[in-house]
Scaffold this motif. Structure first.
Motif, PDB file in Angstrom:
ATOM      1  N   CYS A  24      -7.437   2.881   0.163  1.00 59.55           N
ATOM      2  CA  CYS A  24      -7.400   3.971   1.139  1.00 59.55           C
ATOM      3  C   CYS A  24      -8.792   4.586   1.222  1.00 59.55           C
ATOM      4  O   CYS A  24      -9.334   5.075   0.221  1.00 59.55           O
ATOM      5  CB  CYS A  24      -6.366   5.014   0.731  1.00 59.55           C
ATOM      6  N   LEU A  44       0.852  -1.185   0.000  1.00 55.86           N
ATOM      7  CA  LEU A  44       0.000   0.000   0.000  1.00 55.86           C
ATOM      8  C   LEU A  44       0.888   1.235   0.000  1.00 55.86           C
ATOM      9  O   LEU A  44       1.578   1.498   0.982  1.00 55.86           O
ATOM     10  CB  LEU A  44      -0.916  -0.004   1.230  1.00 55.86           C
ATOM     11  N   TRP A  77      -7.331   2.455   5.902  1.00 56.14           N
ATOM     12  CA  TRP A  77      -7.308   1.473   4.815  1.00 56.14           C
ATOM     13  C   TRP A  77      -8.353   0.390   5.054  1.00 56.14           C
ATOM     14  O   TRP A  77      -8.583  -0.034   6.191  1.00 56.14           O
ATOM     15  CB  TRP A  77      -5.933   0.811   4.732  1.00 56.14           C
ATOM     16  N   ARG A 119      -3.909   7.883   7.498  1.00 55.47           N
ATOM     17  CA  ARG A 119      -4.747   7.259   6.468  1.00 55.47           C
ATOM     18  C   ARG A 119      -5.459   6.035   7.033  1.00 55.47           C
ATOM     19  O   ARG A 119      -4.908   5.296   7.850  1.00 55.47           O
ATOM     20  CB  ARG A 119      -3.913   6.853   5.248  1.00 55.47           C
TER      21      ARG A 119
END
Length: 461
Positions: free
Chosen positions: A217, A179, A210, A208
């Motif tokens: 995201c 990622l 996920w 962020r």
């Protein structure tokens, strides 16, 4: 006159042909293009046969050219031919005068025992009738070092490089996903219990979220300040930034700012219903859930733990309600979480204490002095070093989990952009992870999953 003519041609040939690259011969040339020749040097013009059928060669032929070459009769001169490594050696077609070796025409030789996948170079001079040696290069043996040119995408050797072009080697582990949305180093990873989301903090000033099922995201929180630590407890996510700790409730969406720390918050942990933050000023700040329902913030600052003389880099919660803190002052302090008082100071490292983990009744500490110390408690209640493991580079972090066979596994992040995987208590190496920059964060997930975040902003599953 024939000899003079041949000599002049040889001299003219030597003047027009660049010398062979010595780094290419050693398998280490990284220039493309290179001003030197990437082929075996041509034999001098006096390498004639000595009156019998055997030629004089500077090197003995191997495998496909293991027998002495016979002198061909009335064969036309041939130019120098350089052939790259073939993908597959074809069967040898035998005839009276010539054979085909890996798709190349050559003079008659006896049938070799085996034709391996090797680079074959056949050189023939235009001014003499003899044929030079067929040179076969052995496959390159891989070292256990990551290729520094591959790290910067400049390696020109590809699969022939003697160093590793891989993110991982070892048994029992595999990479599932990568990622890459953060622009700078991933410094914290949190996986809240009962949630299907993974959270990551970065020095790019964002946190962020996920989706654990798709790897997508789902959202970005901009904090406009470097995130240097991240933890979760229940439905709360805590991020350490400069002069504060940011808190979010993932169920209600409420967010708060916990003021108090001076400088960057470098470490966070939760134990005994207390949120603990190690700051750049060398102080550990402690918050509890507020008992006042009308308070603006659900958390109240209840204590500041002073004792370290330099920034607090790492925090760990152990058994018997003990808190362990590691600092840039090279020391480890032991705190009682009931009284929030320091009970012991450990001096076992000569550099910055970078990471602490508690495993059963053991305390493991790592340092920039390239060591990992295993501490045990004596009958007198004093912690002493029972074993010291040494690495070649500074140790940045320690992380523990158990494998599918319930064996304890220690992940040891080092300054050389690798993570060593050891089996405890023997420190037997099980494998290594490789990254383009050092791993700065780690998190254990369910069903044997673990997550690493490195200095490039890449989050690996």
């Amino acid at each position: 006159m024939a000899v003079i003519t041949t000599t002049r041609r040889s001299e003219r040939f030597r003047r027009t042909t660049p010398p062979t690259c010595t780094y290419w011969l050693a398998g280490r040339c990284n220039r493309n293009p290179c001003r030197f020749s990437h082929s075996s040097p041509t034999l001098p013009s006096n390498a004639y046969y000595n009156g019998n059928t055997t030629y004089k060669h500077s090197k003995q032929p191997t495998n496909c050219a293991s027998k002495a070459l016979e002198k061909p009769a009335n064969r036309a001169p041939m130019a120098v031919v350089s052939v790259e490594k073939p993908t597959k050696c074809e069967p040898m077609a035998m005839s009276d005068e010539k054979i085909t070796v890996c798709g190349l025409e050559a003079v008659s030789v006896e049938k070799p025992t085996k034709c391996e996948q090797k680079a074959v170079l056949i050189e023939k001079t235009a001014d003499v009738e003899d044929v030079d040696t067929v040179v076969a290069k052995a496959p390159v043996e891989k070292s256990r070092s990551i290729c520094k040119y591959w790290m910067t995408d400049t390696c020109v050797h590809g699969d022939l490089c003697q160093n590793l072009h891989s993110w991982f080697y070892g048994d029992g582990f595999s990479t599932l996903a990568k990622l890459h949305e953060h622009k700078k180093a991933v410094t914290g990873i949190a996986l809240p219990a009962g949630s299907d989301k993974l959270y990551s903090g970065s020095t790019d000033g964002t946190v962020r979220a996920w989706d654990c099922n798709t790897g997508r995201c789902l959202g970005v929180i901009n904090l406009n300040s470097e995130v240097t630590s991240l933890v979760s407890e229940g439905s709360w996510i805590f991020a350490g930034v400069k002069n504060a700790v940011k808190a979010w409730n993932i169920q209600t969406g409420a967010d708060f700012t916990l003021d108090g720390p001076m400088g960057q918050v470098l470490s966070l942990n939760v134990g005994n219903d207390i949120l603990l933050a190690g700051a750049e000023d060398g102080v550990i700040y402690a918050w509890r859930v507020s008992s006042d329902p009308k308070a603006e913030s659900p958390f109240e600052l209840v204590a500041t733990l002073s004792g370290h003389t330099k920034p607090v880099v790492c925090l760990a919660i152990g058994c018997y309600k003990m808190l362990y803190s590691g600092s840039m002052d090279h020391s480890i302090k032991v705190w009682d979480l009931d009284t929030l008082q320091c009970t012991m100071t450990l001096n076992g490292h000569s550099e910055v204490v970078t990471s602490l983990i508690c495993w059963d009744n053991y305390l493991l500490s790592s340092s920039s002095d390239c060591t990992v110390n295993v501490w045990v408690c004596t009958e007198e209640g004093i912690l002493k070093v029972a074993y010291t493991h040494t690495e070649k580079n500074a140790v940045l972090g320690l992380y523990g989990m158990t494998d599918a066979e319930a064996k304890p596994i220690l992940f040891c992040s080092c300054k050389d952009n690798s993570v060593r995987i050891y089996e405890l208590p023997t420190f037997l190496e099980r494998g290594r992870l490789f990254t383009r920059q050092e791993v700065q964060s780690f998190e254990i997930g369910p069903n044997g999953l673990f997550f690493t975040g490195d200095g490039t902003g890449l989050l690996n599953v």
